[in-house]
Design a protein around this motif. Structure first.
Motif, mmCIF file in Angstrom:
data_model
loop_
_atom_site.group_PDB
_atom_site.id
_atom_site.type_symbol
_atom_site.label_atom_id
_atom_site.label_comp_id
_atom_site.label_asym_id
_atom_site.label_seq_id
_atom_site.Cartn_x
_atom_site.Cartn_y
_atom_site.Cartn_z
ATOM 1 N N VAL A 70 -6.974 -1.755 0.511
ATOM 2 C CA VAL A 70 -7.173 -2.912 1.498
ATOM 3 C C VAL A 70 -5.851 -3.701 1.639
ATOM 4 C CG1 VAL A 70 -8.845 -4.940 1.946
ATOM 5 C CG2 VAL A 70 -9.618 -2.910 0.969
ATOM 6 N N MET A 71 -5.220 -3.914 2.689
ATOM 7 C CA MET A 71 -4.022 -4.360 2.753
ATOM 8 C C MET A 71 -4.064 -5.804 2.998
ATOM 9 S SD MET A 71 -2.425 -1.612 1.909
ATOM 10 C CE MET A 71 -1.093 -2.460 1.925
ATOM 11 N N LEU A 72 -3.596 -6.579 2.388
ATOM 12 C CA LEU A 72 -3.330 -8.099 2.629
ATOM 13 C C LEU A 72 -1.859 -8.573 2.727
ATOM 14 C CD1 LEU A 72 -6.240 -10.179 1.150
ATOM 15 C CD2 LEU A 72 -5.868 -9.691 3.451
ATOM 16 N N SER A 73 -1.221 -8.028 3.666
ATOM 17 C CA SER A 73 0.381 -8.417 3.829
ATOM 18 C C SER A 73 0.914 -8.174 4.962
ATOM 19 C CB SER A 73 1.014 -7.449 2.742
ATOM 20 O OG SER A 73 2.534 -7.563 2.499
ATOM 21 N N ASN A 74 0.519 -9.246 5.822
ATOM 22 C CA ASN A 74 1.129 -9.451 7.133
ATOM 23 C C ASN A 74 2.436 -9.057 7.418
ATOM 24 O OD1 ASN A 74 -1.725 -10.163 7.480
ATOM 25 N ND2 ASN A 74 -1.043 -12.144 8.353
ATOM 26 N N GLY A 75 2.787 -8.235 8.252
ATOM 27 C CA GLY A 75 4.281 -7.957 8.634
ATOM 28 C C GLY A 75 4.621 -6.848 7.558
ATOM 29 N N TRP A 76 3.948 -6.133 6.899
ATOM 30 C CA TRP A 76 4.524 -5.166 5.753
ATOM 31 C C TRP A 76 4.252 -3.823 6.584
ATOM 32 C CZ3 TRP A 76 1.879 -2.505 0.964
ATOM 33 C CH2 TRP A 76 2.883 -1.662 0.241
ATOM 34 N N GLU A 77 5.566 -3.204 6.830
ATOM 35 C CA GLU A 77 5.487 -1.682 7.484
ATOM 36 C C GLU A 77 5.332 -0.854 6.279
ATOM 37 O OE1 GLU A 77 6.491 0.578 11.052
ATOM 38 O OE2 GLU A 77 6.165 -1.563 10.782
ATOM 39 N N LEU A 78 4.172 -0.037 6.139
ATOM 40 C CA LEU A 78 3.838 0.679 5.311
ATOM 41 C C LEU A 78 4.474 2.002 5.481
ATOM 42 C CD1 LEU A 78 -0.379 0.595 5.484
ATOM 43 C CD2 LEU A 78 1.053 -0.566 3.859
ATOM 44 N N PRO A 79 4.787 2.613 3.933
ATOM 45 C CA PRO A 79 5.618 3.918 4.083
ATOM 46 C C PRO A 79 5.320 5.045 4.855
ATOM 47 C CG PRO A 79 4.230 3.618 2.081
ATOM 48 C CD PRO A 79 4.200 2.298 2.836
ATOM 49 N N PHE A 80 6.310 5.656 5.597
ATOM 50 C CA PHE A 80 6.120 6.501 6.519
ATOM 51 C C PHE A 80 5.227 6.156 7.706
ATOM 52 C CE2 PHE A 80 6.998 9.274 2.376
ATOM 53 C CZ PHE A 80 8.398 8.966 2.608
ATOM 54 N N PHE A 107 3.605 -2.380 -5.438
ATOM 55 C CA PHE A 107 3.281 -0.735 -6.313
ATOM 56 C C PHE A 107 1.957 -0.485 -6.054
ATOM 57 C CE2 PHE A 107 3.556 -4.035 -9.608
ATOM 58 C CZ PHE A 107 2.449 -3.682 -10.405
ATOM 59 N N ARG A 108 1.061 -1.431 -6.094
ATOM 60 C CA ARG A 108 -0.400 -1.167 -6.310
ATOM 61 C C ARG A 108 -0.953 -0.426 -5.027
ATOM 62 N NH1 ARG A 108 -1.928 -4.441 -10.043
ATOM 63 N NH2 ARG A 108 -0.405 -6.105 -10.710
ATOM 64 N N PHE A 109 -0.163 -0.369 -3.826
ATOM 65 C CA PHE A 109 -0.602 0.348 -3.024
ATOM 66 C C PHE A 109 -0.663 1.946 -3.177
ATOM 67 C CE2 PHE A 109 1.095 3.022 0.938
ATOM 68 C CZ PHE A 109 -0.299 2.863 1.665
ATOM 69 N N LEU A 110 0.493 2.382 -4.030
ATOM 70 C CA LEU A 110 0.403 3.857 -4.439
ATOM 71 C C LEU A 110 -0.214 4.084 -5.680
ATOM 72 C CD1 LEU A 110 4.269 4.685 -4.382
ATOM 73 C CD2 LEU A 110 2.576 5.232 -2.854
ATOM 74 N N GLU A 111 -0.672 3.106 -6.328
ATOM 75 C CA GLU A 111 -1.496 3.096 -7.471
ATOM 76 C C GLU A 111 -3.080 3.263 -6.827
ATOM 77 O OE1 GLU A 111 0.350 0.802 -11.150
ATOM 78 O OE2 GLU A 111 -1.051 -0.204 -9.842
ATOM 79 N N ALA A 112 -3.299 2.756 -5.609
ATOM 80 C CA ALA A 112 -4.693 3.016 -5.288
ATOM 81 C C ALA A 112 -4.562 4.401 -4.591
ATOM 82 C CB ALA A 112 -4.720 1.959 -4.146
#
Length: 484
Positions: free
Chosen positions: A96-106, A83-88
């Motif tokens: 700054v993404m550190l989550s290999n393999g995460w398909e970002l929303p939309f 959820f920190r992604f949307l907070e940012a």
């Protein structure tokens, strides 16, 4: 510069990345705080760093960090997403993404490389030097894009659902889907409706990006509610003046009077073609219907008792060509917050500050007719029709909501106000306190539906070059404006 504050997992999924954050934390421009003080039995599993981490963690306020940082680290937790992604995004802090393999929303339609830094969990130690190397111009662009994407697609559950549905529609109707540019630049995919067009050049937002200009002529729409009883009525002079403009492609007279249409020979002979059409159900919103008979990009919207010269029309259209996504015109109004009544107020005081340009004498792109008719809820349009008032305010709300920009006022025209007060057809409306009270009510009803106040104040006014300068009138292109 780079911040994070969150849980540290001592074992299991997600523990590797967050356990390693302390290696790049320096308490100066990289502040990465973790705590292992979570869960019922955290003390059973705590390691030698827990107490020190917890003490450091408690020193900082998370929201203060978030809103005062340039980059916000978004490491994976127990799950890939966070959820920190949307907070940012909300805080205009570049994720700054550190989550290999995460398909970002939309990610099917959003180019996240323009709004986020995509890191690699395996290269954590390189993250600080990577973000330090980003140029200030690039940082500004990234932060602006975070704000656009948040406002366009993520700031409410309704927008998230609508975006999801629109993406599905684009999948199904691939031949009529939006382009990547529509989704990734203002005003966003929810405001560029493919039912209207899939050609970027048909919208008012992309001329600069395409290196093109709008069609160099306008269609005038004159809204008439008063029966035509005399050749000396203001509307006849207005029609002739507008038709004489070098930029006028045609004039449409929208007949909303209860009286029958006047005979064709009663209208003046003009150089530009004139057509008279009856308004749909004789309601005031019919002036904003997306008529197929409008061949130009620009619409000059006019009330029947507006007083404009050909020179003023020419100048306003020339200005609009530089601001094709905005409303450009003469009569300006403003809004304000009434702290005593705790509601929005409407004012017609003549000041340098304004937030609306009334559509009684204004130019805008014809696409806004389509948005007004199809995007706005029927409840608002019905209210406007019932009052026969506020349609101009609603159009300003719509355009400012879409563009996030104020309208543009052209050369001050005091005689517009004086003339309006002296006209018989609308004098009672402008002076009627009920009319004014209705407009106050409209402001608050509209703001409630939009969920915010989209109107933006401006003090910019566009005047002709050499306007009011003490030089020969022969040196001025729009010389007649000063003689009015």
């Amino acid at each position: 510069m780079l911040v994070f504050k969150g849980k540290r997992y001592l074992t299991g999924i997600g523990s590797d990345t967050r356990n390693a954050l302390y290696h790049v934390h320096n308490s100066e421009d990289v502040v990465l705080l973790t705590t292992c003080k979570h869960g019922k039995d955290w003390q059973k599993h705590k390691d030698a760093r827990c107490d020190k981490d917890n003490a450091e963690y408690d020193k900082y306020d998370y929201r203060e960090m978030l809103y005062n940082s340039t980059f916000c680290l978004v490491p994976r937790g127990r799950r890939l997403g966070s959820f920190r992604f949307l907070e940012a995004l909300q805080a205009a802090c570049v994720p700054v993404m550190l989550s290999n393999g995460w398909e970002l929303p939309f990610s099917e339609i959003i180019n996240w490389n323009t709004a986020a830094v995509i890191g690699d969990e395996r290269l954590l130690l390189q993250i600080p030097s990577t973000v330090r190397s980003i140029h200030q111009d690039k940082i500004l662009s990234l932060r602006q894009q975070t704000q656009f994407l948040w406002e366009a697609y993520f700031n409410s559950l309704e927008k998230i659902v609508l975006t999801t549905l629109e993406i599905i529609q684009d999948r199904v109707l691939l031949h009529a889907s939006r382009s990547s540019l529509m989704w990734n630049s203002l005003p966003g995919g929810l405001f560029t409706l493919p039912q209207y067009s899939t050609n970027l050049g048909d919208f008012p937002f992309y001329y600069a990006k395409l290196g093109t200009k709008p069609y160099p002529k306008f269609t005038a729409i004159i809204h008439m509610v008063t029966p035509l009883v005399s050749q000396s009525q203001p509307v006849m002079k207005l029609l002739v003046a507008v038709a004489k403009s070098q930029y006028c492609a045609q004039v449409i007279v929208l007949w909303n009077s209860d009286k029958p249409l006047p005979a064709k020979q009663r209208w003046p002979v003009t150089s530009a073609p004139v057509s008279v059409i009856e308004g749909d159900s004789k309601v005031i919103n019919s002036r904003f219907l997306p008529y197929n008979t409008i061949p130009t990009d620009a619409v000059l919207s006019l009330d029947e008792d507006t007083v404009l010269s050909t020179t003023e029309v020419d100048f306003a259209f020339t200005v609009w060509q530089s601001f094709p996504d905005r409303i450009v015109g003469y009569p300006a109004r403003s809004h304000f917050w009434d702290s005593n009544k705790e509601r929005w107020g409407y004012t017609s005081k003549w000041t340098n500050d304004y937030s609306m340009v009334l559509t009684g004498a204004a130019i805008y792109h014809k696409y806004y007719h389509y948005l007004y008719t199809t995007y706005l809820p029927a409840s608002l349009r019905t209210m406007v029709d019932q009052m026969s008032n506020c349609e101009d305010i609603l159009m300003n709300f719509l355009v400012s909501s879409v563009t996030k920009l104020p309208p543009v006022k052209v050369t001050q025209k005091k005689q517009y106000k004086e003339t309006m007060m002296g006209q018989s057809s609308r004098a009672s409306r402008w002076a009627d306190p009920d009319h004014f009270a209705q407009r106050q009510t409209c402001m608050n009803k509209f703001a409630n539906w939009f969920g915010t106040m989209p109107l933006i104040h401006s003090q910019m006014r566009m005047d002709p070059v050499l306007f009011k300068d003490q030089v020969s009138i022969l040196r001025k292109k729009y010389r007649d404006i000063e003689r009015l």
